[in-house]
Design a protein around this motif. Sequence first.
Motif, PDB file in Angstrom:
ATOM      1  N   GLU A   2       0.882  -1.078   0.054  1.00  0.00           N
ATOM      2  CA  GLU A   2       0.031   0.210   0.004  1.00  0.00           C
ATOM      3  C   GLU A   2       0.992   1.274  -0.082  1.00  0.00           C
ATOM      4  OE1 GLU A   2      -2.773  -3.207   1.300  1.00  0.00           O
ATOM      5  OE2 GLU A   2      -0.869  -2.590   1.973  1.00  0.00           O
ATOM      6  N   VAL A   3       1.946   1.343   0.782  1.00  0.00           N
ATOM      7  CA  VAL A   3       2.940   2.348   0.755  1.00  0.00           C
ATOM      8  C   VAL A   3       3.525   2.603  -0.645  1.00  0.00           C
ATOM      9  CG1 VAL A   3       5.071   3.081   1.709  1.00  0.00           C
ATOM     10  CG2 VAL A   3       3.631   2.143   3.226  1.00  0.00           C
ATOM     11  N   ALA A   4       3.824   1.408  -1.253  1.00  0.00           N
ATOM     12  CA  ALA A   4       4.369   1.610  -2.708  1.00  0.00           C
ATOM     13  C   ALA A   4       3.510   2.382  -3.648  1.00  0.00           C
ATOM     14  CB  ALA A   4       5.038   0.503  -3.058  1.00  0.00           C
ATOM     15  N   ILE A   5       2.241   1.677  -3.535  1.00  0.00           N
ATOM     16  CA  ILE A   5       0.997   2.324  -4.456  1.00  0.00           C
ATOM     17  C   ILE A   5       0.877   3.646  -4.080  1.00  0.00           C
ATOM     18  CG2 ILE A   5      -1.308   1.946  -4.989  1.00  0.00           C
ATOM     19  CD1 ILE A   5      -1.102  -0.956  -4.542  1.00  0.00           C
ATOM     20  N   LEU A   6       0.697   4.121  -2.719  1.00  0.00           N
ATOM     21  CA  LEU A   6       0.355   5.569  -2.483  1.00  0.00           C
ATOM     22  C   LEU A   6       1.593   6.557  -2.854  1.00  0.00           C
ATOM     23  CD1 LEU A   6      -1.276   5.065   1.122  1.00  0.00           C
ATOM     24  CD2 LEU A   6      -2.558   5.385  -1.081  1.00  0.00           C
ATOM     25  N   LYS A   7       2.918   5.947  -2.736  1.00  0.00           N
ATOM     26  CA  LYS A   7       3.799   6.955  -2.975  1.00  0.00           C
ATOM     27  C   LYS A   7       4.029   6.965  -4.563  1.00  0.00           C
ATOM     28  CE  LYS A   7       8.020   5.828  -1.243  1.00  0.00           C
ATOM     29  NZ  LYS A   7       9.114   4.973  -0.747  1.00  0.00           N
ATOM     30  N   THR A   8       3.769   6.005  -5.347  1.00  0.00           N
ATOM     31  CA  THR A   8       3.853   6.008  -6.819  1.00  0.00           C
ATOM     32  C   THR A   8       2.329   7.036  -7.343  1.00  0.00           C
ATOM     33  OG1 THR A   8       4.814   4.030  -6.892  1.00  0.00           O
ATOM     34  CG2 THR A   8       3.747   4.886  -8.821  1.00  0.00           C
ATOM     35  N   LEU A   9       1.394   6.815  -6.664  1.00  0.00           N
ATOM     36  CA  LEU A   9       0.281   7.676  -7.202  1.00  0.00           C
ATOM     37  C   LEU A   9       0.163   8.950  -6.875  1.00  0.00           C
ATOM     38  CD1 LEU A   9      -2.896   5.448  -5.952  1.00  0.00           C
ATOM     39  CD2 LEU A   9      -2.066   5.946  -8.366  1.00  0.00           C
ATOM     40  N   LYS A  10       1.312   9.359  -5.900  1.00  0.00           N
ATOM     41  CA  LYS A  10       1.563  10.568  -5.563  1.00  0.00           C
ATOM     42  C   LYS A  10       2.427  11.444  -6.735  1.00  0.00           C
ATOM     43  CE  LYS A  10       2.963  13.934  -1.965  1.00  0.00           C
ATOM     44  NZ  LYS A  10       3.463  14.141  -0.787  1.00  0.00           N
ATOM     45  N   LYS A  11       3.563  10.360  -6.777  1.00  0.00           N
ATOM     46  CA  LYS A  11       4.585  10.941  -7.949  1.00  0.00           C
ATOM     47  C   LYS A  11       3.574  11.171  -9.357  1.00  0.00           C
ATOM     48  CE  LYS A  11       8.516   8.552  -5.931  1.00  0.00           C
ATOM     49  NZ  LYS A  11       9.631   7.503  -5.944  1.00  0.00           N
ATOM     50  N   LEU A  12       2.778  10.172  -9.566  1.00  0.00           N
ATOM     51  CA  LEU A  12       2.274  10.201 -11.055  1.00  0.00           C
ATOM     52  C   LEU A  12       1.391  11.343 -10.871  1.00  0.00           C
ATOM     53  CD1 LEU A  12       1.172   6.700 -11.298  1.00  0.00           C
ATOM     54  CD2 LEU A  12       2.496   7.744 -12.899  1.00  0.00           C
ATOM     55  N   SER A  13       0.721  11.821  -9.860  1.00  0.00           N
ATOM     56  CA  SER A  13      -0.218  13.167  -9.785  1.00  0.00           C
ATOM     57  C   SER A  13       0.937  14.352 -10.060  1.00  0.00           C
ATOM     58  CB  SER A  13      -0.956  13.235  -8.727  1.00  0.00           C
ATOM     59  OG  SER A  13      -0.188  13.525  -7.809  1.00  0.00           O
ATOM     60  N   LEU A  14       2.152  14.408  -9.632  1.00  0.00           N
ATOM     61  CA  LEU A  14       2.875  15.436  -9.835  1.00  0.00           C
ATOM     62  C   LEU A  14       3.743  15.533 -11.128  1.00  0.00           C
ATOM     63  CD1 LEU A  14       4.062  15.540  -6.052  1.00  0.00           C
ATOM     64  CD2 LEU A  14       2.107  16.886  -6.974  1.00  0.00           C
ATOM     65  N   THR A  15       3.881  14.539 -11.745  1.00  0.00           N
ATOM     66  CA  THR A  15       4.745  14.341 -12.990  1.00  0.00           C
ATOM     67  C   THR A  15       3.924  14.503 -14.265  1.00  0.00           C
ATOM     68  OG1 THR A  15       5.807  12.783 -11.520  1.00  0.00           O
ATOM     69  CG2 THR A  15       6.480  12.910 -13.691  1.00  0.00           C
ATOM     70  N   HIS A  16       4.768  15.033 -15.419  1.00  0.00           N
ATOM     71  CA  HIS A  16       4.293  14.859 -16.417  1.00  0.00           C
ATOM     72  C   HIS A  16       3.930  13.512 -17.287  1.00  0.00           C
ATOM     73  CE1 HIS A  16       3.887  16.013 -20.814  1.00  0.00           C
ATOM     74  NE2 HIS A  16       3.373  17.092 -20.297  1.00  0.00           N
ATOM     75  N   LYS A  17       3.004  13.424 -17.837  1.00  0.00           N
ATOM     76  CA  LYS A  17       2.599  12.187 -18.572  1.00  0.00           C
ATOM     77  C   LYS A  17       3.668  11.445 -19.173  1.00  0.00           C
ATOM     78  CE  LYS A  17      -2.462  13.009 -19.015  1.00  0.00           C
ATOM     79  NZ  LYS A  17      -3.527  12.856 -19.691  1.00  0.00           N
ATOM     80  N   ASP A  18       4.832  12.239 -19.941  1.00  0.00           N
ATOM     81  CA  ASP A  18       6.051  11.512 -20.399  1.00  0.00           C
ATOM     82  C   ASP A  18       6.782  10.624 -19.652  1.00  0.00           C
ATOM     83  OD1 ASP A  18       5.018  13.721 -21.903  1.00  0.00           O
ATOM     84  OD2 ASP A  18       6.961  14.593 -22.474  1.00  0.00           O
ATOM     85  N   LYS A  19       6.716  10.967 -18.114  1.00  0.00           N
ATOM     86  CA  LYS A  19       7.429  10.261 -17.158  1.00  0.00           C
ATOM     87  C   LYS A  19       6.517   9.094 -16.592  1.00  0.00           C
ATOM     88  CE  LYS A  19      10.647  13.582 -16.991  1.00  0.00           C
ATOM     89  NZ  LYS A  19      11.208  14.653 -16.490  1.00  0.00           N
ATOM     90  N   HIS A  20       5.293   8.998 -16.729  1.00  0.00           N
ATOM     91  CA  HIS A  20       4.406   8.045 -16.007  1.00  0.00           C
ATOM     92  C   HIS A  20       4.712   6.727 -16.515  1.00  0.00           C
ATOM     93  CE1 HIS A  20       0.715  10.567 -15.230  1.00  0.00           C
ATOM     94  NE2 HIS A  20       1.885  11.222 -14.937  1.00  0.00           N
ATOM     95  N   ASN A  21       5.110   6.361 -17.593  1.00  0.00           N
ATOM     96  CA  ASN A  21       5.573   4.942 -17.795  1.00  0.00           C
ATOM     97  C   ASN A  21       6.718   4.553 -17.242  1.00  0.00           C
ATOM     98  OD1 ASN A  21       4.784   2.609 -19.584  1.00  0.00           O
ATOM     99  ND2 ASN A  21       6.697   3.046 -21.088  1.00  0.00           N
ATOM    100  N   ALA A  22       7.700   5.194 -16.987  1.00  0.00           N
ATOM    101  CA  ALA A  22       8.708   4.712 -16.151  1.00  0.00           C
ATOM    102  C   ALA A  22       8.305   4.768 -14.410  1.00  0.00           C
ATOM    103  CB  ALA A  22      10.115   5.847 -16.036  1.00  0.00           C
ATOM    104  N   LEU A  23       7.623   5.362 -14.058  1.00  0.00           N
ATOM    105  CA  LEU A  23       6.761   5.383 -12.757  1.00  0.00           C
ATOM    106  C   LEU A  23       6.051   3.961 -12.616  1.00  0.00           C
ATOM    107  CD1 LEU A  23       5.962   8.883 -11.893  1.00  0.00           C
ATOM    108  CD2 LEU A  23       7.689   7.689 -10.821  1.00  0.00           C
ATOM    109  N   PHE A  24       5.364   3.719 -13.657  1.00  0.00           N
ATOM    110  CA  PHE A  24       4.602   2.649 -13.714  1.00  0.00           C
ATOM    111  C   PHE A  24       5.347   1.186 -13.686  1.00  0.00           C
ATOM    112  CE2 PHE A  24       0.825   5.023 -14.991  1.00  0.00           C
ATOM    113  CZ  PHE A  24      -0.029   4.551 -14.158  1.00  0.00           C
ATOM    114  N   LEU A  25       6.315   1.312 -14.547  1.00  0.00           N
ATOM    115  CA  LEU A  25       7.381   0.266 -14.520  1.00  0.00           C
ATOM    116  C   LEU A  25       7.828  -0.086 -13.072  1.00  0.00           C
ATOM    117  CD1 LEU A  25       9.014   0.770 -17.876  1.00  0.00           C
ATOM    118  CD2 LEU A  25       7.718  -1.407 -17.357  1.00  0.00           C
ATOM    119  N   SER A  26       8.362   1.152 -12.651  1.00  0.00           N
ATOM    120  CA  SER A  26       8.887   0.947 -11.213  1.00  0.00           C
ATOM    121  C   SER A  26       8.011   0.590 -10.256  1.00  0.00           C
ATOM    122  CB  SER A  26       9.466   2.327 -10.587  1.00  0.00           C
ATOM    123  OG  SER A  26       9.977   2.166  -9.362  1.00  0.00           O
TER     124      SER A  26
END
Length: 109
Positions: free
Chosen positions: A42-66
């Motif tokens: 849950e911590v990993a999911i919440l942390k990544t969702l926060k990063k996704l909301s603050l990051t441009h869509k170009d970098k979303h793929n890398a965050l999802f892979l991570s």
Amino acid sequence: LSYAKILKIICHFELGHNDLIESLIRSTRRYLKKKRRLFEIEVAILKTLKKLSLTHKDKHNALFLSLLADFNSIISEKPKEPIHSSLRISAWMKSKIHAKSIISYLLKQ
């Protein structure tokens, strides 16, 4: 209710309501901590969702892979993580990585 809160954040992310996500994550984190349901996954999911909301869509793929890599390592160590089977988060992540419909990944599971 724990999973519903995470699913709510995912829905707001999908709808593009990035301005709400940070407060929803804070609220969800507090709730899960209080109920003793804030596990590593849950911590990993919440942390990544926060990063996704603050990051441009170009970098979303890398965050999802991570997140998918983290998710798979956590699941391999602790295969009984309930969020894995309840929400099918990995199907959602794979659909975002490959830009395909989530249905195709749900049918594979």
